[in-house]
Every structure is written in structure tokens, then in C-alpha cells.
Design a protein around this motif. Structure first.
Motif, PDB file in Angstrom:
ATOM      1  N   VAL A 604      45.619  42.258  42.575  1.00  0.00           N
ATOM      2  CA  VAL A 604      45.751  41.005  43.328  1.00  0.00           C
ATOM      3  C   VAL A 604      44.625  40.044  42.973  1.00  0.00           C
ATOM      4  CG1 VAL A 604      45.966  39.975  45.616  1.00  0.00           C
ATOM      5  CG2 VAL A 604      46.943  42.229  45.177  1.00  0.00           C
ATOM      6  N   ASN A 605      43.434  40.568  42.704  1.00  0.00           N
ATOM      7  CA  ASN A 605      42.321  39.706  42.307  1.00  0.00           C
ATOM      8  C   ASN A 605      42.618  38.980  40.997  1.00  0.00           C
ATOM      9  OD1 ASN A 605      39.197  39.945  40.778  1.00  0.00           O
ATOM     10  ND2 ASN A 605      39.486  38.764  42.635  1.00  0.00           N
ATOM     11  N   LEU A 661      42.335  28.769  48.144  1.00  0.00           N
ATOM     12  CA  LEU A 661      42.434  29.926  47.263  1.00  0.00           C
ATOM     13  C   LEU A 661      41.115  30.177  46.554  1.00  0.00           C
ATOM     14  CD1 LEU A 661      43.994  32.167  45.809  1.00  0.00           C
ATOM     15  CD2 LEU A 661      44.778  30.441  44.157  1.00  0.00           C
ATOM     16  N   ARG A 662      40.469  29.104  46.097  1.00  0.00           N
ATOM     17  CA  ARG A 662      39.193  29.261  45.401  1.00  0.00           C
ATOM     18  C   ARG A 662      38.168  29.944  46.313  1.00  0.00           C
ATOM     19  NH1 ARG A 662      38.657  24.372  43.637  1.00  0.00           N
ATOM     20  NH2 ARG A 662      39.304  24.797  41.484  1.00  0.00           N
ATOM     21  N   GLU A 663      38.126  29.531  47.570  1.00  0.00           N
ATOM     22  CA  GLU A 663      37.187  30.136  48.524  1.00  0.00           C
ATOM     23  C   GLU A 663      37.487  31.624  48.725  1.00  0.00           C
ATOM     24  OE1 GLU A 663      37.622  27.849  52.050  1.00  0.00           O
ATOM     25  OE2 GLU A 663      36.773  26.008  51.176  1.00  0.00           O
ATOM     26  N   GLN A 664      38.771  31.962  48.859  1.00  0.00           N
ATOM     27  CA  GLN A 664      39.136  33.365  49.086  1.00  0.00           C
ATOM     28  C   GLN A 664      38.890  34.208  47.837  1.00  0.00           C
ATOM     29  OE1 GLN A 664      39.608  34.444  51.961  1.00  0.00           O
ATOM     30  NE2 GLN A 664      39.877  32.475  52.994  1.00  0.00           N
ATOM     31  N   ASN A 665      39.105  33.643  46.668  1.00  0.00           N
ATOM     32  CA  ASN A 665      38.806  34.373  45.433  1.00  0.00           C
ATOM     33  C   ASN A 665      37.329  34.686  45.317  1.00  0.00           C
ATOM     34  OD1 ASN A 665      41.411  34.562  44.406  1.00  0.00           O
ATOM     35  ND2 ASN A 665      41.259  32.682  43.202  1.00  0.00           N
ATOM     36  N   ARG A 666      36.483  33.789  45.791  1.00  0.00           N
ATOM     37  CA  ARG A 666      35.042  33.997  45.699  1.00  0.00           C
ATOM     38  C   ARG A 666      34.546  34.959  46.779  1.00  0.00           C
ATOM     39  NH1 ARG A 666      36.956  31.430  42.305  1.00  0.00           N
ATOM     40  NH2 ARG A 666      36.183  29.549  41.225  1.00  0.00           N
ATOM     41  N   ALA A 667      35.236  35.013  47.906  1.00  0.00           N
ATOM     42  CA  ALA A 667      34.744  35.807  49.035  1.00  0.00           C
ATOM     43  C   ALA A 667      34.772  37.301  48.746  1.00  0.00           C
ATOM     44  CB  ALA A 667      35.569  35.505  50.289  1.00  0.00           C
ATOM     45  N   LEU A 668      35.841  37.786  48.154  1.00  0.00           N
ATOM     46  CA  LEU A 668      36.034  39.186  47.748  1.00  0.00           C
ATOM     47  C   LEU A 668      36.134  40.169  48.913  1.00  0.00           C
ATOM     48  CD1 LEU A 668      33.881  39.568  44.522  1.00  0.00           C
ATOM     49  CD2 LEU A 668      36.316  39.136  44.743  1.00  0.00           C
ATOM     50  N   GLY A 669      35.554  39.866  50.048  1.00  0.00           N
ATOM     51  CA  GLY A 669      35.839  40.666  51.236  1.00  0.00           C
ATOM     52  C   GLY A 669      34.872  41.767  51.576  1.00  0.00           C
ATOM     53  N   GLU A 675      37.544  47.409  51.756  1.00  0.00           N
ATOM     54  CA  GLU A 675      37.425  46.070  52.330  1.00  0.00           C
ATOM     55  C   GLU A 675      37.945  45.015  51.359  1.00  0.00           C
ATOM     56  OE1 GLU A 675      33.235  46.098  52.927  1.00  0.00           O
ATOM     57  OE2 GLU A 675      33.363  46.876  54.980  1.00  0.00           O
ATOM     58  N   LYS A 676      37.622  45.179  50.088  1.00  0.00           N
ATOM     59  CA  LYS A 676      38.092  44.221  49.091  1.00  0.00           C
ATOM     60  C   LYS A 676      39.621  44.219  49.013  1.00  0.00           C
ATOM     61  CE  LYS A 676      34.029  44.782  46.050  1.00  0.00           C
ATOM     62  NZ  LYS A 676      33.536  43.396  46.019  1.00  0.00           N
ATOM     63  N   ALA A 677      40.216  45.414  49.033  1.00  0.00           N
ATOM     64  CA  ALA A 677      41.670  45.505  48.955  1.00  0.00           C
ATOM     65  C   ALA A 677      42.328  44.828  50.149  1.00  0.00           C
ATOM     66  CB  ALA A 677      42.095  46.971  48.873  1.00  0.00           C
ATOM     67  N   HIS A 678      41.810  45.058  51.344  1.00  0.00           N
ATOM     68  CA  HIS A 678      42.379  44.410  52.525  1.00  0.00           C
ATOM     69  C   HIS A 678      42.153  42.900  52.497  1.00  0.00           C
ATOM     70  CE1 HIS A 678      42.656  48.536  54.158  1.00  0.00           C
ATOM     71  NE2 HIS A 678      43.604  48.028  54.912  1.00  0.00           N
ATOM     72  N   HIS A 679      41.027  42.478  51.940  1.00  0.00           N
ATOM     73  CA  HIS A 679      40.767  41.034  51.856  1.00  0.00           C
ATOM     74  C   HIS A 679      41.794  40.341  50.969  1.00  0.00           C
ATOM     75  CE1 HIS A 679      38.701  37.202  51.394  1.00  0.00           C
ATOM     76  NE2 HIS A 679      38.840  37.345  50.082  1.00  0.00           N
ATOM     77  N   VAL A 680      42.063  40.907  49.804  1.00  0.00           N
ATOM     78  CA  VAL A 680      43.006  40.225  48.909  1.00  0.00           C
ATOM     79  C   VAL A 680      44.418  40.247  49.494  1.00  0.00           C
ATOM     80  CG1 VAL A 680      41.624  40.580  46.834  1.00  0.00           C
ATOM     81  CG2 VAL A 680      43.352  42.287  47.458  1.00  0.00           C
ATOM     82  N   ARG A 681      44.768  41.326  50.218  1.00  0.00           N
ATOM     83  CA  ARG A 681      46.093  41.348  50.840  1.00  0.00           C
ATOM     84  C   ARG A 681      46.202  40.315  51.956  1.00  0.00           C
ATOM     85  NH1 ARG A 681      47.787  46.128  54.830  1.00  0.00           N
ATOM     86  NH2 ARG A 681      46.242  44.936  56.037  1.00  0.00           N
TER      87      ARG A 681
END
Length: 719
Positions: A604-605, A661-669, A675-681
Motif C-alpha cells: 500500500v505504501n 495523500l502527501r501528508e499520510q504518505n509521510r506520516a507512515l503511522g 502500526e504502519k500497516a494499519h496506518h496505510v489501510r
């Protein structure tokens, strides 16, 4: 930039470039398994004692004698070199879902400027790839690099050809220096042995001989799309992710239902024939080819074979499809949902159990209501699927399959079993204490004297069921088109082994108490079906009513996304099950969960960053360029003003969505992969959808000459 004419011209002239590896002028019986080191080939090249020793391993499961390795290796090398091979490789299946290979030459310096061809038993049995460079889920770190590939004699060696030569491929397992499985094959082989050990005691109660062995069989239908190669390379989203992250729906999709089983286009049929010719030479029993439901979608299907060999063959089918398509100016897309709005692609796994004498244990016969052995094993499958819904869902969990599961063309994420009218009636009668059968087969009259009466089955089929009985096997329809089938088969083998073992213990106890076999089996089947009947559903698996009934009325699991499923992989019941049968240790199971989380996040990343790149560098400039053209028109026009206003508004909408989208791509979670997997979902995927929504609206209003991406209309319909 509209290159339709060039692409169509290339399609018409594909014959100039096409050069099939094997011209299809060989009869199939001469061609089939031509590039496979079959048992017959080995028998002719080995002494009788050595062949019998190898045969004991292959047919009776006895431990491989390392002492025969040098002789087998020499025979294998000579056969391969006669076929034109100059190199060999240990061909294995790491936890990437793909295959891996490192080629070594047969040539070895002999001094005085001479060289000889060498291949020893040691090189046959074991090789040492870098274990830290493949997914290990924490089992191997970078400073713990040693890993081993081990020859799997149950899967035959084969020759893979390329334009300038050939390579001997030796199917192998892949394990770490500490002995843990780092591949998909090792657990599959373990699960096959677990199934054998669980089922053979039951068969002996039904009168089978001591020499009987049991394995699972499988035939996996492969769906895929074909698009023109030029369109593919002009779509960064397809190149990077395998699916279209942008694309407005064309006026026509699959609504007319005219593509399914339609006439196969000439270029596509030539590609199929070439691919089939190569697959025949590799001993892969492909049987069926046809147009699938969606435009540009096709299917190839083999007949059943032993499941570990079927898993190897499925990997080869995907490889051959991809490689061969390029020779015809096409690209084969194996992603589960490459195009939104039309059907996605699955890999339906037709699974059963059979003995080494060829007896199918799920064959009901003409009188299934009287077939005690069939009813026993069928009820064990029902029990297994009900008790382990989570594991079956986990076995097909991936970011790509999430776009397909639960949609109108795929089974829902809720597991259920379709038995059909006849079997359901038989089990219902047993549960209620009745005997006999209700629904029976008959003849179907077609109303014309020139048409023959057709045998009609006692029950219909159900294409909405994720796990359907289809005559003498179960079809697990939830597997994704791009995935390795090893994990779904491993799970099926293991959960059915567990269920059979449980029911066998109960049967033995009843027989010990003096009950007759028929009565004891009848009671066990009745009780098992009564306890697990909730998993049986013959209706519309897509309907909202079923979803409500399944969750609320029956208490079935609905693990909607892959992450919902993956978190349950290491649940105590699952860890206990795999440990019990020696299929996966606790560490191996936990490692697979980490890999699944990691692959979900990375998939997803990559999609999120690709969406950002395409929108920023291709779609926004296209919209700005069109606005510039509109602004350059000096003649006042309400139409131009309205169009310019609409494009400007959608451009702003795209820009705003892109910033999110740019902000969420940078956040990574977070720092942890979970945590990263749940963030991208939860954040990246919704942001991608908003970017796409605005871009797809723009596609419908921006002038064609400005639009930078090949459209769905072009990719799906230009062949």
C-alpha cells in the motif's frame, strides 16, 4: 497523446515479432513432459537398487538415502546436458510469493586450460543462498545470513529454456541455518505428511491395506488480463503496482456479457498456444483456455495432480504467461484487481484427497447416501472449515486480494460451504434420523428432437460460495490470482488432518465398544453435521441478507480486510494446531505473520507514493495545460467558460486531495510494522481514493490530446 493507431498497427503486425519457443506442430503425447526428468527417465538411467531406493522415498515416504545422491546427480546432469542445459539452479519458493534461483555452471576447470562438466551429489542435495536477503519475519538478521536449499525429490527436475540456452531447475525447500522453514514449500510438504498420517488410520477402519498412503490433489484455475505492451509502459501505476490507480469507467465494460466464452482474438489465441506448448513440455497438464467475464480477461486451467507438484506448476504457469505475453506485444496482468469496475482475477483451488492407488476420497459415487467412507471424510471437511474459518481467510489475505474479496465477482470474506441440493438433503436427512436421499439426478429435455437429452446433476452450482463442493472435490475460490497456492493448500491439509484425526478417534472408540461400522459412522456424521451445519449455505453469498445472517444469526466470522484476518494467525488455537502436526513451529508462524504485515504495508505504501507521483507530475500538468488552451481562446463562449470552470474546480479538488495523500504518505503511522500497516489501510488508502475520484472526473473533461495515461477504453478493448 493518443497512440491508438500505433498500438493497433502493432497488434496487426505481431506475427513479425513473434517467435514461439516451440512450434505447435508436435502432437501432445510427444511433447508432454519433454523437458521433465520423469521417473521413467530416471529408471532408464539408474541401476535397479538405486532406483528402488529413490522410489521408496517418492512412493512410500521413506527417508532419502544420501548414498545414492552422486549417482542420481550424474544421471540428472547427463540428461540436462543432452537437453542443452549449461547451468543448474536450486529452484525454490521464498516467502515473497514468487520463486528464486541462482545459476551455477556445470563447467569446472580441470587444469592445463581444460574444463569438465561436474555436478555432484552434494551439489544436488544442498546449496547455500543468502537467507538474510529474503523475507524471514525476524528468523534471520543481516548478520545471520546462512541458509540452505534442500533437494525435494517428490517434485521432478525440469529444464527452463531461454533464447540462448537452457537451465536445469531442481525444485528445493529453503531453510535457515537454525532449521526453520523460510519458504512456502516446506510447510506444504509437512502438511501433506500430516494429512497422510491422519487419514490412513481412518482408511484402515474402512478396509484399506497397510500400504495405503494419502495425499491431497489440486487443480488451480488461473485468471489473468492481457493488455497491449505500449499501454502498460505508459502507465506508471501498472508498472509499479500491477493495478491501475487511476481510470474513469468507459461507456462499455462487461455489461453486455459478450466477452465470456467468446471467440478468442487471433493474437491472444496464438499467445495461448505458445504458452501451452511450453507448459506441456514442462509436464503441466493444462486443459482449459477461454475468455473470462471482463473484457481483456482470460483463464487457463490444469487438471488435478499431487498438491506439492501443483504448487510448483502454478508458479511456472505464472512465469510462462508473463514471459510469453511479451513476445506478442502483450503484458499479462496477474493482480487480483487491475481494473476497477470490471471483474477481478482469482485462482480457484480445486482440492481433494486421494490414495496412492488413485482412489478419490471425496468421490460420492452413484449412491452417496450409502457411501460411508465419503460421508465420513466429507463431514470432516465441513468440521474443518467451520472450526478454522479464520485460517482459511488468513491463507488468502493480501492487500491486493482485499480489492476483490467481497466484491460482486468474488466470494465474500465470510467463509461458508456450498454442498448443493443433493448432498445437503442427504446430510439433513441423516441429522433428522431419516434415511435415503431426496433430490436425484435425471435427464434434461431441451424441447427439440434433434437435441439429445442431457444428464442433469442432482444439484446446481454456486459461484458466490468461497468453498463449494463440485462433484468430487471442493473448490476454494477465495485465493488471489497472483499468490502462491502453497499457503491455502497447507492450511487445507492441516485443518482437514485435524478434523479427520478427531473423528477417527471417535470412530475407533465406538468400534471398540462393539458398535458396527455403519451405525458408528452414521452417528458420527450426524453429530458432526449437526454441530457444524452453520457453515453450510447454498444461497447467494453476495447478498446483504446473507451477511447479516452469517454474522448475527450464525456467528460466522467476517474478517473484512486482510489486517483483520492476519492478526489472528498466531492465536493460541492456530499455534497449537500447527505445532501439533509439525507443520509450523511457533517461531515460524510468528515470522509469517510479521511478513504478511510487512508485505501489506509495503504494497500500500508503494501504491500511495505512486498515486502521489502520477497525480503530481502527470495529471495536474495535463489539467493545467488544458486550462491554458481554454484560456487562449479569445472568442467569448458560455461552453468554454463552463468547461474552464469545471476543469479549474476539479483541478483544485485534485490538488487538495493530493495534499492530504502527501501528508499520510509521510506520516507512515509509527515505528512498528503493525502500526504502519494499519496506518496505510486506515489513512493512505482512503486518501488515494479521494485523489483518484478527482482525477477520474478530470479524465472525462480534459481533452484527449492532453490526457497523459492510456484509458480503460484503450487498455481493455484494443487487442
Amino acid at each position: 497523446m493518443n497512440h491508438d493507431f500505433d498500438v493497433i498497427s502493432a497488434a496487426r503486425n505481431w506475427r513479425v515479432e513473434a517467435s514461439p519457443a516451440f512450434l505447435p506442430n508436435h502432437v501432445v503425447d510427444e511433447l508432454f513432459a519433454r523437458d521433465v526428468l520423469t521417473l521413467e527417465q530416471l529408471r532408464a538411467r539408474l541401476s535397479k537398487p538405486i532406483y528402488k531406493s529413490l522410489q521408496a522415498t517418492l512412493e512410500r515416504g521413506e527417508t532419502l538415502d544420501p548414498g545414492i545422491a552422486d549417482t542420481v546427480a550424474l544421471a540428472m546432469k547427463n540428461w540436462a546436458m543432452e537437453k542443452g542445459a549449461t547451468h543448474y539452479t536450486h529452484w525454490f519458493q521464498p516467502l515473497t510469493g514468487a520463486t528464486a534461483e541462482k545459476h551455477d555452471s556445470f563447467v569446472s576447470p580441470a587444469g592445463d586450460g581444460q574444463a569438465i562438466a561436474v555436478f555432484s551429489g552434494k551439489e544436488l542435495i544442498q546449496a547455500e543462498p543468502d537467507a538474510s536477503s529474503f523475507p524471514s519475519g525476524g528468523l534471520r538478521a543481516t548478520f545471520e545470513a546462512r541458509g540452505y536449499t534442500a533437494w525435494d525429490p517428490s517434485s521432478p527436475a525440469f529444464i527452463m529454456r531461454h533464447a540462448n540456452g537452457a537451465t536445469l531447475c531442481i525444485p528445493t525447500a529453503f531453510a535457515s541455518w537454525t532449521g526453520e522453514a523460510l519458504d512456502n514449500k516446506t510447510p506444504l510438504l509437512r502438511s501433506t505428511e500430516a494429512l497422510n498420517k491422519a487419514v490412513t488410520p481412518a482408511l484402515r477402519l474402512f478396509g484399506a491395506s497397510e500400504g495405503t498412503r494419502v495425499g491431497s490433489t489440486l487443480g488451480a484455475e488461473q485468471e489473468y488480463f492481457l493488455i497491449a505492451e505500449e499501454y502498460y509502459f505508459r502507465r506508471p501505476d501498472l508498472v509499479m503496482t500491477g493495478r491501475t490507480l487511476f481510470g474513469a469507467q468507459p461507456p462499455r465494460g462487461q455489461e453486455l456479457e459478450d466477452h465470456y466464452f467468446g471467440a478468442i482474438p487471433d493474437r491472444v489465441l496464438s499467445f495461448m498456444t505458445d504458452a501451452e506448448t511450453q507448459l506441456y513440455a514442462l509436464g503441466i497438464p493444462v486443459k482449459t483456455r477461454h475468455n473470462e467475464v471482463a473484457p481483456g480477461q482470460f483463464e487457463i486451467a490444469p487438471i488435478f495432480e499431487q498438491s506439492n507438484v501443483a504448487a510448483d506448476h502454478q508458479q511456472l504457469i505464472m512465469q510462462v504467461l508473463r514471459n510469453t505475453a511479451r513476445k506478442y506485444g502483450l503484458v499479462a496482468l496477474l493482480h487480483e484487481k487491475p481494473f476497477v469496475g470490471v471483474n477481478g482475477s482469482g485462482k480457484h483451488c480445486n482440492w481433494s484427497m486421494s490414495t496412492n492407488a488413485g482412489e478419490n476420497l471425496l468421490e460420492p459415487g452413484d449412491t452417496p447416501h450409502e457411501n460411508l467412507q465419503f460421508l465420513f471424510f466429507c463431514s470432516a471437511v465441513i468440521k474443518a472449515v467451520d472450526e478454522h474459518q479464520d485460517l482459511l481467510r488468513i491463507s488468502v489475505a493480501s492487500a491486493s486480494n482485499d480489492h476483490r474479496l467481497g466484491a460482486n465477482e468474488a466470494p465474500p470474506a465470510i467463509l461458508s460451504i456450498f454442498l448443493g441440493t443433493e448432498l445437503t438433503d442427504i446430510f439433513d436427512r441423516l441429522a433428522s434420523g431419516e434415511k435415503g436421499r431426496g433430490a436425484e439426478a435425471g435427464l434434461l429435455g431441451l424441447g427439440s428432437s434433434v437435441l439429445p437429452p442431457l444428464p442433469r446433476h442432482a444439484g446446481d452450482r454456486n459461484r458466490t460460495s468461497p468453498f463449494a463442493f463440485t462433484g468430487n472435490k471442493f473448490e476454494f475460490r477465495a485465493a488471489g490470482s497472483s499468490q502462491s497456492i502453497s499457503m491455502p493448500i497447507t492450511v487445507l491439509n492441516t485443518i482437514v488432518a485435524d478434523a479427520v484425526q478427531s473423528l477417527t478417534a471417535e470412530l475407533e472408540a465406538r468400534l471398540t465398544r462393539g458398535e458396527d461400522l455403519g451405525g458408528a459412522v452414521g452417528e458420527i456424521v450426524r453429530d458432526t453435521y449437526t454441530r457444524h451445519k452453520r457453515i453450510v449455505f447454498n444461497g447467494d453469498g453476495y447478498s446483504e441478507e446473507w451477511h447479516r445472517e452469517a454474522e448475527q444469526g450464525r456467528g460466522l466470522l467476517n474478517l473484512r480486510t486482510s489486517l483483520d484476518a492476519i492478526e489472528h494467525l498466531v492465536d493460541e488455537k492456530n499455534a497449537r494446531l500447527f505445532e501439533k502436526f509439525g507443520v509450523l513451529s511457533g517461531r515460524e508462524l510468528a515470522a509469517r505473520q510479521e511478513i504478511m504485515y510487512d508485505q501489506y504495508f509495503k504494497t500500500v505504501n508503494i501504491e500511495g507514493e505512486t498515486t502521489e507521483y502520477v497525480a503530481q507530475t502527470m495529471i495536474l500538468p495535463a489539467a493545467a495545460g488544458y486550462l491554458g488552451d481554454l484560456g487562449a481562446v479569445r472568442t467569448p463562449s458560455r461552453a468554454l467558460d463552463a468547461t474552464a470552470g469545471e476543469v479549474a474546480g476539479l483541478t483544485d479538488e485534485l490538488y487538495d486531495a493530493l495534499q492530504t495523500l502527501r501528508e499520510q504518505n509521510r506520516a507512515l503511522g509509527g515505528d512498528h510494522i503493525h502500526e504502519k500497516a494499519h496506518h496505510v489501510r486506515d489513512h493512505v488508502l482512503p486518501a488515494m481514493i479521494q485523489v483518484r475520484r478527482a482525477a477520474d472526473k478530470l479524465e472525462k473533461v480534459v481533452a484527449d490530446k492532453h490526457w497523459p495515461l492510456p484509458t480503460y477504453r484503450q487498455m481493455l478493448f484494443v487487442k
